[in-house]
Scaffold this motif. Structure first.
Motif, PDB file in Angstrom:
ATOM      1  N   UNK A  98       0.856  -1.171   0.000  1.00 54.74           N
ATOM      2  CA  UNK A  98       0.000   0.000   0.000  1.00 54.74           C
ATOM      3  C   UNK A  98       0.890   1.218   0.000  1.00 54.74           C
ATOM      4  N   UNK A  99       0.452   2.345  -0.475  1.00 56.37           N
ATOM      5  CA  UNK A  99       1.286   3.542  -0.529  1.00 56.37           C
ATOM      6  C   UNK A  99       1.688   3.987   0.873  1.00 56.37           C
ATOM      7  N   UNK A 100       2.698   4.856   0.900  1.00 57.45           N
ATOM      8  CA  UNK A 100       3.079   5.434   2.180  1.00 57.45           C
ATOM      9  C   UNK A 100       1.871   6.087   2.812  1.00 57.45           C
ATOM     10  N   UNK A 101       1.677   5.848   4.120  1.00 57.92           N
ATOM     11  CA  UNK A 101       0.449   6.325   4.742  1.00 57.92           C
ATOM     12  C   UNK A 101       0.691   7.554   5.599  1.00 57.92           C
ATOM     13  N   UNK A 126     -10.123   6.479   7.112  1.00 52.10           N
ATOM     14  CA  UNK A 126     -10.116   7.546   8.116  1.00 52.10           C
ATOM     15  C   UNK A 126      -8.824   7.562   8.934  1.00 52.10           C
ATOM     16  N   UNK A 127      -7.687   7.368   8.256  1.00 55.86           N
ATOM     17  CA  UNK A 127      -6.407   7.416   8.929  1.00 55.86           C
ATOM     18  C   UNK A 127      -6.036   6.169   9.680  1.00 55.86           C
ATOM     19  N   UNK A 128      -6.845   5.121   9.569  1.00 59.74           N
ATOM     20  CA  UNK A 128      -6.542   3.857  10.224  1.00 59.74           C
ATOM     21  C   UNK A 128      -6.241   2.820   9.156  1.00 59.74           C
ATOM     22  N   UNK A 129      -5.066   2.188   9.291  1.00 67.95           N
ATOM     23  CA  UNK A 129      -4.636   1.183   8.322  1.00 67.95           C
ATOM     24  C   UNK A 129      -4.984  -0.200   8.848  1.00 67.95           C
ATOM     25  N   UNK A 151      -3.672  -0.075  12.607  1.00 69.21           N
ATOM     26  CA  UNK A 151      -2.718   0.974  12.934  1.00 69.21           C
ATOM     27  C   UNK A 151      -3.364   2.332  12.771  1.00 69.21           C
ATOM     28  N   UNK A 152      -3.379   3.105  13.869  1.00 64.82           N
ATOM     29  CA  UNK A 152      -3.923   4.457  13.859  1.00 64.82           C
ATOM     30  C   UNK A 152      -2.794   5.431  13.541  1.00 64.82           C
TER      31      UNK A 152
END
Length: 873
Positions: A98-101, A126-129, A151-152
């Motif tokens: 997945x792209x850099x988060x 919403x910013x959670x992976x 991951x938040x």
């Protein structure tokens, strides 16, 4: 014009030439070294096969990342790969990414990029992976592996499940089935977690986090703490509460049970461990000595405050009575490194030891021993930085003893290192260009001779360029000192004390340069002006050796009354000439001017041979030879050294004194000199392990004394040779020789060889010979020590010292070693022949925890520790 070096096959080695290792011809990367060729052991300095990628069941995808981590983290990964990875781990294939988060701002750090890789489903909402199957999360130097991850990215919390492994940026490894970890604050939460923080491994039932960032601290209940990565550790600690301070890398264990296997040994209320820090917990040292009788040395160490440690001693000796004391150790600020004993702003230590000695005359001459049964030692050693930049610091050394034989009787290791310990306080201001020092030195022990400085203020200016273009370099020293030379009160025949104020200033100019592009020259000129408030006068009587005019100035002057006065080196007064000098005007104060001129010079020649000997690790040979000279001239001072009270005179030595100033610091003994030191340094090198390897280093040098009064009226000094031969890592030979060229002088030859003869056998040989020296007794001494590993569990070791002059075996030592997994046990018997005094017999047991060799826990003795039973060579 350059020397005709080609006639010899040598060329000038240009000062700015590229290193030999960077030549265009390729170097061989791996050497073929059969085990039978060199004693059955591969040299540790030679390349070894790349087998690291085969360690552990970690997939190749993750191994690639190991190339870029620190050595500490790499070691932790290797241990964790074996100890913590569950079976069934399979390599990931065709891993989608997945792209850099985004980036997360850690406390006090720059934003760090976060990247998540997984084999299965992965998404961001919403910013959670969310990610599943062989998940990898990378945040700076921290990496997390698991089967399922949430991951938040906003707060940094990662909830991981299934085969969780966390490799933190400080080298720690966490493992469990379900862990919550905050990449921003380093907080961790979970049950039944295992951890690795080399050399420690363990497990915790439940963990909680206090603080964050560099100040994070972990606390755990019902934990296991060990140094063995096996199912049933031979050594382990079960603390009820275990705390780990990550920034300080220190462990605090409370209500702890120490066990050997499944057998509890003892309960300890508190144990604090930080590598390089204080000794831990309880110590017992049983043994027998012919001087002490049967003995039991006991100690208990604990923490008074976070950076202050204390250890209490209680020692019982059947022949000498009861003794005891306390040791303190402290640091200022944070610890410099994981295994450092130094604090960010300094450190210090202090100890007090008192012995109610039942037999104070047992081990020595009664004339040199105190008859008081109460004997003691008090010591303080400290350095403290007083500014944020650490450019101002203070040093304190205090050594107060009841008598001059105290350390010989109870702290033999310290006695052998320094028989007359110093006492001083100094305040130092350091700058790259100068050092300003205020020093005070006192005679706290009146049975030792001391030159007091009450006080001394000195300014030392480093050599630095001055003037246009910086072609000229200047260095200098200035000091003002109130001296008081105090002799020992133990000998009534010693001379009376004397004192004087000395103000000294020295300035020197040096013009370093290069001629013809290869000849390095550095001419120098200096002047020293020294004022003495007092000097030897008409009524002062002192004695000079009649046959050694130069030596008398080098080692100080003697004076006194009566016909039976002996000098401090044991020479009778009858061998001395009595000389009287008329005092100077105006109260015997004198001003002395000393000038010095000199020049250093050197150049280098080199030659290479394309020799390939893979069996011996030879990939080319280069020979570098550097001829050099150092010329020094001092004309006659206006005041002879015979008139000067000797405070900074030279001490007896078999080595040559420096010719450079101010390195030649025997200010009071300076006199006319015309000396040239010349010789050559040479190296034989090969290329090994990607760098130049010095196989042989050899230096030869000699002094030419054209005044003829320094070396017993001879033109030259001894001929000196220093040689180091190191063909491989596991063999090293060092030789030193000082050869008298005329006869009637002294000879000195020293040799040392360290050789791993075979994989299970290590040998050390030493030889020392000195004869004909005016101040040192003739001696021809040999020593040998070896360790033979009989098996993985057993080893034998011996050490012997033989004095050939008297045909006396001075020391015999026999040790039997047993590997106990976490511990190493040794039983040692030592026999010592003390010549005219009573022989000694000693037996003791040693237990050393291999992971913490600096720790005395819970039973044991370690050479070099603060324990009274510390034996030197």
């Amino acid at each position: 014009m350059r020397p005709n070096a080609h006639a010899f096959g040598y060329g000038i080695l240009e000062p700015n030439a590229a290193p030999w290792a960077e030549r265009s011809a390729p170097w061989r990367e791996v050497f073929s070294l059969p085990r039978v060729a060199l004693g059955g052991a591969r040299p540790t300095g030679l390349p070894t096969p790349r087998f690291l990628l085969e360690i552990g069941p970690i997939s190749p995808k993750y191994l690639v990342r190991l190339k870029h981590v620190s050595a500490q983290r790499l070691a932790a990964v290797a241990v964790a790969g074996v100890a913590l990875c569950a079976p069934g781990w399979s390599p990931a294939q065709n891993t989608p990414k997945i792209p850099n988060i985004g980036q997360i701002q850690s406390e006090g750090d720059q934003p760090k990029r976060v990247q998540v890789t997984a084999d299965g489903e992965n998404r961001i909402e919403d910013g959670i992976a969310y990610a599943e199957k062989n998940v990898e999360l990378i945040y700076g130097e921290t990496t997390l592996y698991c089967d399922k991850l949430t991951f938040d990215t906003k707060v940094g919390w990662a909830e991981a499940a299934g085969n969780v492994r966390i490799y933190s940026d400080d080298g720690m490894v966490w493992a469990g089935e379900r862990i919550r970890y905050n990449t921003k604050t380093r907080a961790i939460d979970g049950d039944n977690i295992r951890f690795v923080a080399l050399p420690v491994v363990g497990s915790v039932e439940k963990i909680r986090t206090l603080g964050s960032g560099d100040n994070v601290m972990y606390q755990a209940d019902n934990s296991l703490f060990s140094t063995e990565n096996i199912q049933s550790p031979g050594f382990k600690i079960h603390p009820r509460v275990l705390s780990y301070e990550q920034g300080e890398h220190r462990y605090i264990m409370r209500d702890a049970v120490v066990s050997a296997g499944s057998v509890p040994l003892l309960w300890v209320p508190s144990i604090v461990y930080d590598p390089g820090g204080a000794d831990i917990a309880v110590q017992f040292v049983p043994g027998y000595s012919s001087e002490w009788g049967a003995f039991l040395l006991m100690g208990y160490g604990f923490e008074l405050d976070k950076n202050v440690h204390m250890k209490a001693h209680l020692d019982l000796r059947s022949e000498r009575g009861v003794a005891g004391g306390v040791d303190f150790r402290w640091i200022y600020g944070r610890r410099k490194g994981q295994y450092s004993q130094e604090g960010e702003y300094g450190e210090g230590e202090a100890d007090f030891y008192y012995a109610h000695d039942d037999d104070p005359f047992m081990s020595g001459d009664e004339e040199n021993k105190s008859g008081d049964y109460g004997r003691y030692r008090f010591r303080v050693k400290q350095r403290a930085y007083l500014t944020q930049d650490k450019d101002i610091y203070a040093n304190v050394f205090v050594n107060k003893m009841s008598d001059d034989r105290f350390e010989r009787d109870f702290f033999e290791h310290d006695y052998r290192k320094e028989r007359m310990p110093d006492n001083f306080v100094e305040l130092v201001k350091y700058d790259p260009n100068y050092t300003l020092t205020l020093l005070g030195r006192q005679q706290l022990n009146d049975f030792f001779e001391t030159t007091e400085r009450e006080p001394e203020l000195s300014l030392d200016i480093k050599r630095q360029p001055i003037g246009p273009g910086g072609l000229i370099q200047y260095n200098g020293q200035t000091s003002v000192t109130q001296f008081d030379r105090k002799f020992s009160n133990e000998d009534a025949d010693m001379p009376r004390d004397f004192n004087a104020l000395r103000a000294d200033t020295y300035h020197q100019l040096t013009v370093p340069g290069q001629l013809f592009g290869w000849l390095n020259l550095a001419p120098r000129a200096g002047v020293r002006l020294t004022y003495y408030s007092d000097s030897w006068g008409e009524d002062d009587e002192y004695y000079l050796p009649s046959e050694s005019y130069g030596i008398s100035r080098a080692y100080g002057l003697m004076y006194g009354d009566g016909d039976e006065v002996d000098d401090r080196y044991g020479q009778d007064r009858d061998n001395f000439d009595t000389i009287r000098l008329r005092g100077a005007d105006e109260g015997d104060g004198v001003v002395r001017a000393v000038f010095n001129l000199g020049m250093e010079g050197s150049f280098k020649l080199s030659r290479t041979w394309d020799v390939q000997r893979p069996m011996w690790g030879i990939d080319g040979i280069r020979h570098v030879i550097e001829p050099f000279f150092n010329f020094s001239y001092i004309p006659d001072p206006n005041v002879s050294a015979d008139r000067i009270m000797q405070f900074d005179g030279r001490l007896p030595s078999t080595r040559l004194a420096p010719l450079d100033f101010p390195q030649y610091n025997s200010i009071d003994s300076l006199d006319n000199m015309l000396v040239t030191r010349t010789g050559f340094r040479q190296k034989w090198q090969t290329h090994r392990d990607g760098r130049n390897w010095d196989i042989l280093e050899w230096a030869t040098y000699i002094d030419f004394d054209f005044e003829g009064h320094i070396y017993n009226d001879h033109l030259t000094s001894n001929l000196y040779n220093e040689l180091t031969f190191r063909p491989v890592n596991w063999m090293k030979v060092q030789l030193f020789g000082a050869t008298d060229l005329y006869g009637g002088g002294f000879h000195e030859y020293n040799g040392r060889m360290m050789w791993q003869v075979a994989k299970p056998l290590e040998l050390t040989l030493n030889a020392r010979h000195i004869s004909g020296h005016e101040f040192f007794e003739d001696s021809t001494k040999f020593s040998m020590g070896w360790i033979w590993r009989l098996s993985e569990d057993w080893a034998l070791g011996t050490r012997h010292i033989f004095e050939a002059k008297d045909s006396v075996l001075e020391l015999q030592e026999y040790s039997l070693y047993r590997d106990l997994t976490s511990w190493r046990m040794s039983a040692t018997t030592q026999l010592r022949d003390n010549g005219g005094t009573k022989d000694e017999v000693l037996f003791y047991l040693t237990f050393t925890l291999k992971a913490w060799p600096e720790a005395d826990i819970p039973v044991g003795y370690r050479a070099g520790s603060t324990n009274p039973l510390t034996l030197g060579d």
